[in-house]
Structures are given as C-alpha cells and as structure tokens.
Scaffold this active site. Structure first.
Site: not given
Ligand code: MSP
Length: 484
Positions: A41, A44, A149, A152, A166, A169, A308, A311
C-alpha cells in the site's frame, strides 16, 4: 636543507605519479523488508520512494550505490494470511512478493537487489549466524511466558495493551508459554547507549534518537529469539522443532543480501519499527562482531483521516492505481513535498489533486510551456548556457529533507513565473532592438533557471527532470502536467 628539498620534490613526484586510483565512493541504502501478508500500500511505497530518491541522488553524484529492498516472508502473520486464503504458504508468498516487485516496477523504483527471506541463501546465512551466536554463548535455553501480537509479530507486556488488546491492531493478543532460546540482549545495553549517544549509530530525527535512548536506559531484558509453534520459519539448526523469531530472521536480510557492502550508510524505516532497529539490530551486530549501520532515518506514518494506513484498519491506498491516474512523478512530488520525512502526514486524493493543479500544472508545467512558447514565437534559443544545480536543494536532499528541497525549488518556479508576468514577456515585440535584447537576456536567464531546477529535481522527479532538459535542448514543447 638540500636533501630535504630533494625529498620533498621526490615525494611530490611519487604521489603525483603513483597516486592510487581514487576508490569510487559507495553508498548502501536499505528499506525495511515488507511483510507479504497482503498487497503493498501507499505506506510501503512511501519508504521505498524516499529511498529511491536518495539512491538516485547518490548515483548522480557518481557514487557506487547499492539500494536494497525486499520482502519479509516468514512467521505466524504471513502463515495465517496464507491459511485464510487456503493456499500453501510458499505459493502465497510467491504471489505477494510478485505483487511487490510489480508495484515497484510500475513506480519506477531503481533498487539493486530485492531480497526475499525465503531464498535458500538467506536461510543458510541465518542458520550459520545462529550457530555462531550459540557457540559464543549469546544464546541460552529457557522458559518463556508472555503475550504476543501476531499482527505486530511482537512480544507485548500488559502495560502496552488497551482493554486487553493490541493498541495498534485492536486484536486479542496470544498467550505464549514455551521453552525457547533467549538472546543475551541485556549485556549490550551500555555499548548501544554509548554508540547512539556518540552518533556512531546516528539516529535521525533527534526526537527518535532520544526515544530510543530513553527506552534502552529503562533497562534491556534478554529476549526470545526462537519460537516453537510457528512452522513457517527458518528451522533452528540444532533443534528442528523450533524456528527463528521472524524479526531476527528479517533483520539478517541487511547482511545476507549484501554483506560485502556492510555497513549501510542509511537505513530508512518507519517509526513503528524503531525499537527493532535501534535495540535488537545493533545488539545482534555487536554480538557477531560486525559494524553498526552509520545512520537510521526514521520517518512518520501516512494516515488516512488521521488513522495509520494499514490492512487491519482497512484504509489502504493502492500506489499503483494512484500512479496510473496521476503519474509517477506527481505521486512522488506529493509524497515527498506534503510534509517532512520525519513527521506524520495525512493522505487524501483531494490534497494530491490540489498540489497537482497548483504546483505542477500551474507552477512548473506552466513555466516550462511559457518559456518554450515565447522562445518559439520570437525565434530565440532555449538551450541553457550554464549548467548548475541548486546547492540548497542538493544539500537538503543529502540530508533526506526532501520537502525542504522541493520548497526551495518551487520558490525558484514561483519567482520565474512572477518575472514572466511582471514583465509581460510574451507581449514584447521583437522588432524593437532594445526590447529584443532584453527579451533575449530574460529568456536566457529563465532557461538557465529551468535547467537548474531540472538538475536538482532529477532524483525526486526523474521523468519530469528529463522532459524539461529535453524540451530546453530541442525547443519543442509538450505539456508536462495537463490540468485536471
Ligand atoms: N517486516 C517488517 C520489517 C522488517 S525490516 C527488517 C515490517 N513490515 S511492514 O510491511 O509492516 O512494513 C513496515 C514499514 O512500511 C514501516 O516501517 C514503514 O517504513 C512502512 N509503512 C507501513 N505502513 C506505513 C504507513 N502507514 N505510513 C508510512 N510508512 C508505513 O514491519
């Protein structure tokens, strides 16, 4: 005296003629690797686009850049998503990793390596490191009881919960009781504090550095590094009934993907995962005798109506759809300009549309089309005569202050548009000699300004930058951002 002089001459000659080739500067940048529990999304895309901008910036400076991104594919969360869709985990992760790769291709992301934690090389690497940690006595067996969780993929304590759920979530946490392997995190407390305080491990913005220090100073406890009931993970080499805790598996990607280039110059991450990167990650590196990353840059959340984007909240925005509708550069412009990288910001397509029309169509796009049109009417050249970038903007980009860089460049856009208006350049008659000279000078300065803007804009809006440079070169107009 004479001998000294001779030596001096000799050494000068020596260095002149035998000076080793200057090694090319390297620049290693990483994004977090994203969970493949669902499609990518905008949140990311945000991190990935910011990393891409920085990677392009250093490449343009001649550095040997290694830009690493990828997917985090193990653990209970991903396994559960596969199960809900009645698909085998491996089939499922292949599908979603493919979605990520396609999304990044659509968005024009120039990564050098896309790592997937289900790659055999990564698995072998993690297993080898676990054997080393065990041999060096950083792991010990024990009973763990606590809360977890799955959303997370994180251990929680009672104080972090809201109504027993959590806080992020809003889902029930699981009770975990298992015999596992602990990592001696506590022994690294002092070393990590010192590295962060001395900026050997630089954490930016400052607020996040302080947050990390406060957390570490409150005391670090040893933490579980393995799990017993999660089959979808890397098996522990000496006990196949256990798997590596997914966060440890994931952190290792930064090494397994490009150990030769370690340490990273900048690791980009969202504020949600600061603790993993500022505590567990440095401890792991210290235990293995490896260098700490030079810099962690922690950015804020993208929210939708203040929540935030995630999903679980059900408010995700598809970056590929936005790119199709508005174009990659407009999307990049919006994400990087709307608010500073370290802060939170709210997304709405209305705001994107406003910025598109005001800043891109009426601002930069209008400037270019006016300049090229006036030149065509008056038969004057558009080719820039000086090629310099905007130092202020470049410096801001280097510091990951993308919004600051764009502010600076758009001040130039505004001033240039105002100058055209004030002087009503399009009305100047070229038959009048004096006016023609003035027009010529004004146009030359506008073309040079546009070229400066385009040069500094290249890492942030690569297609637009190339189009401006091309139109100035050929004098042929094509609208950059048609009004919507
Ligand atoms: N898989 C772990 C990270 C492991 S790194 C060794 C994880 N993945 S995640 O899919 O949840 O993605 C986390 C990262 O995606 C966040 O740290 C951020 O960089 C980005 N984001 C995910 N959602 C976001 C927002 N709503 N806003 C900004 N960035 C976001 O955690």
């Amino acid at each position: 005296m004479r001998l000294d002089f001779a030596l001096l001459v000799f050494s000068f000659a020596f260095f002149r003629y035998n000076k080793p080739e200057m090694a090319k500067q390297t620049f290693f940048i990483t994004t977090p690797i994203y969970y493949v529990n669902d499609a990518p999304h905008l949140g990311h895309a945000y991190t990935t686009i910011a990393a891409d901008a920085l990677a392009r910036f250093w490449r343009a400076r001649g550095a040997d850049v290694f830009f690493l991104t990828g997917t985090d594919e193990h653990g209970a969360k991903v396994a559960r998503s596969a199960h809900e869709r009645s698909v085998e985990p491996q089939v499922f992760v292949d599908q979603v990793a493919g979605q990520y790769e396609r999304a990044w291709a659509t968005l024009g992301i120039t990564y050098d390596r896309f790592i997937r934690t289900t790659e055999p090389e990564h698995i072998t690497y993690v297993q080898a490191q676990f054997l080393r940690l065990k041999k060096d006595n950083y792991l010990y067996e024990g009973d763990y009881g606590g809360l977890y969780c799955v959303g997370c993929e994180e251990y929680k304590n009672e104080a972090e919960l809201v109504d027993g759920k959590c806080a992020i979530h809003q889902t029930a946490v699981e009770k975990v009781q298992e015999r596992i392997w602990f990592f001696k995190l506590s022994v690294f407390q002092k070393q990590i504090i010192s590295a962060i305080e001395k900026d050997e491990l630089k954490i930016l913005p400052l607020k996040r550095k302080n947050e990390a220090l406060q957390f570490i100073k409150a005391g670090l406890k040893d933490i579980p590094f393995t799990r017993t009931k999660v089959n979808w993970g890397i098996p522990l080499p000496w006990d196949k009934s256990q798997t590596v805790y997914v966060w440890v598996d994931a952190l290792f990607n930064y090494l397994s993907a490009h150990e030769a280039g370690w340490p990273a110059d900048v690791q980009l991450l969202g504020k949600d995962i600061l603790r993993f990167h500022a505590v567990i990650w440095p401890a792991l590196l210290l235990a293995l005798g490896k260098a700490l990353p030079k810099k962690l840059f922690v950015h804020g959340y993208f929210t939708v109506d203040g929540k935030k984007m995630s999903k679980t909240t059900g408010n995700t925005v598809d970056p590929a759809a936005l790119s199709k509708k508005w174009g990659n550069d407009a999307l990049r412009y919006f994400l990087l300009r709307e608010f500073p990288l370290g802060s939170d910001g709210d997304f709405s397509e209305e705001k994107l549309a406003q910025r598109y029309n005001a800043d891109l169509a009426n601002g930069l796009g209008n400037l270019l089309s006016r300049v090229v049109a006036i030149a065509k009417q008056t038969n004057l050249p558009t080719k820039p005569t000086i090629k310099v970038s905007c130092a202020g903007a470049d410096q801001a980009i280097e510091q990951l202050n993308f919004s600051g860089a764009l502010d600076e460049l758009w001040q130039l856009v505004t001033v240039a548009n105002q100058a055209i208006e004030k002087e009503k350049l399009w009305e100047l008659k070229t038959t009048d000699g004096e006016r023609k000279t003035h027009l010529k000078q004004a146009l030359r300065s506008l073309c040079n300004q546009l070229n400066t803007i385009a040069t500094s804009l290249a890492p942030l809006m690569p297609t637009t930058s190339a189009q401006i440079i091309e139109q100035l070169k050929t004098g042929k107009a094509a609208p950059l951002f048609p009004r919507r």
